[in-house]
Design an enzyme around this catalytic site. Sequence first.
Site, PDB file in Angstrom:
ATOM      1  N   TYR A 178      -4.682  -3.934  12.483  1.00 50.87           N
ATOM      2  CA  TYR A 178      -5.500  -2.975  11.746  1.00 50.87           C
ATOM      3  C   TYR A 178      -6.783  -2.640  12.501  1.00 50.87           C
ATOM      4  CZ  TYR A 178      -2.686  -2.569   7.547  1.00 50.87           C
ATOM      5  OH  TYR A 178      -1.687  -2.258   6.662  1.00 50.87           O
ATOM      6  N   ASN A 238      -1.517  -3.399  -1.442  1.00 48.22           N
ATOM      7  CA  ASN A 238      -0.619  -2.337  -1.905  1.00 48.22           C
ATOM      8  C   ASN A 238      -0.538  -2.364  -3.421  1.00 48.22           C
ATOM      9  OD1 ASN A 238       0.207  -1.207   0.608  1.00 48.22           O
ATOM     10  ND2 ASN A 238       1.651  -2.879   0.926  1.00 48.22           N
ATOM     11  N   HIS A 283      -0.090   5.065   6.231  1.00 46.13           N
ATOM     12  CA  HIS A 283      -1.129   5.372   5.234  1.00 46.13           C
ATOM     13  C   HIS A 283      -1.945   6.596   5.630  1.00 46.13           C
ATOM     14  CE1 HIS A 283      -0.394   1.636   2.964  1.00 46.13           C
ATOM     15  NE2 HIS A 283      -0.244   1.070   4.147  1.00 46.13           N
TER      16      HIS A 283
END
Length: 485
Positions: A339, A129, A56
């Site tokens: 993350y 997403n 990303h």
Amino acid sequence: MNQGNNKLTTSWGAPVGDNQNSMTAGSRGPTLIQDVHLLDKLAHFNRERVPERVVHAKGAGAHGYFEVTADVSSYTKASFLSGVGKRTPMFARFSTVAGESGSADSVRDPRGFALKFYTEEGNYDLVGNNTPVFFIRDAIKFPDFIHTQKRHPATHLKNPTAVWDFWSLSPESLHQVTILMSDRGIPATFRHMHGFSSHTFKWVNHEGNAVWVKYHFKTEQGISNLTEEVGTRLAGENPDHHTEDLFNAIKNGDFPAWKLYVQIMPLEDADTYRFDPFDVTKVWSQKDYPLIEVGRMVLDRNPDNYFAEVEQATFSPGTLVPGIEVSPDKMLQGRLFAYADAHRYRVGANHQALPVNRPRNEVNHYQRDGQMRFDHNGGGSVYYEPNSYGGPTESPDSKPAAYPVSGLAASVAYDEHDHYTQPGDLYRLMSEEERTRLIQNIVGAMAPVEKDEIKLRQIGHFYKADPEYGRRVAEGLGLAVPPQL
């Protein structure tokens, strides 16, 4: 910055006497190390790029708000969802997955749909997403999957052979592959695509009752996509097309909006539903669990500074608030660590204190120090817990709801391995024109694969989803469907 003061200063606030000429020993002499302004400029310049995101990396973002339009308080005690008409400020970041930060917006790739809600009980991040499923369902496979999307270590070129080799050996990817190669594989803009949580989460109400939930953000602009040919042309003519479109739409007052719906599943249904509800490669039928309206997201303000707000924005599915909890989804469980850890590495241990990430409510904790600690660092207050000085303490009513677990500690796969029913259903839902474009996109993507063995293995998966699906791909590649199928 004070626009009324035009006096240039160093980073420590001292006036700069000369910003055009380095300090040297005479007109032709070497540069002096005592020119601290020069050293400061060059040292900062060398560090102006934080490491880009591993995935990303290319994205665009905007500020906005979320407004509740339907009462869901019977399902969740999350404060920002507590009443019709309630508005919560938020920040959104849209992105491609595999490309570098300078890659084209119009490539065939899933789009990230990351949202940060600044609630009165802390920030809530929803990291999804533009597709309701994903390629894999266990986080242990994620590094290998992403390696196939990156560049070959010798040629430094994209490697279709690696992509299809991995997919053909990971049949759970077929559902997402079918979506990716369909018309929806290249959204026309970030504004013209849906967003999904993909993962299953848990909502808990004030009474402690819980349900499983999936999020669906439906674009009010309508779905619009690009063909492979148009996407390729735009990649050359305007690789920042999606970024430009979002910025200009908001600048011109054409504020993009999405309606949020959820699917609600009773906890007990998870044990009997025909698909594992925590398997992120599967969807829940909307006939079984209809969409329930929740609210509306509107983006109405562009960033003032891309780096400060979009590049430094950090999102994690573990950034939760009371009333919203996680599920046993194996992919989600891995993302809870990955993350946040990526942000600690990329932006720093204090990334949550940056303005774009900082909660709007007061933050009280005992974390201290660390690189780039730029707030008051807790001052002289007590820095440990428990303590005898009235420092902040836990709130037992905010503990996550308990749920039973059982079994042996082992590396265990999902119980269910039907990777073909849902992709086959999706194929059969498409019109003949949509199927034709799907086949063309797949054939074009698979043609460079070096080994027929890989192509035939993947054709076998298409065939198991629907015989016509496999046969047409095989014909497009000039191969025969394996006889055992």
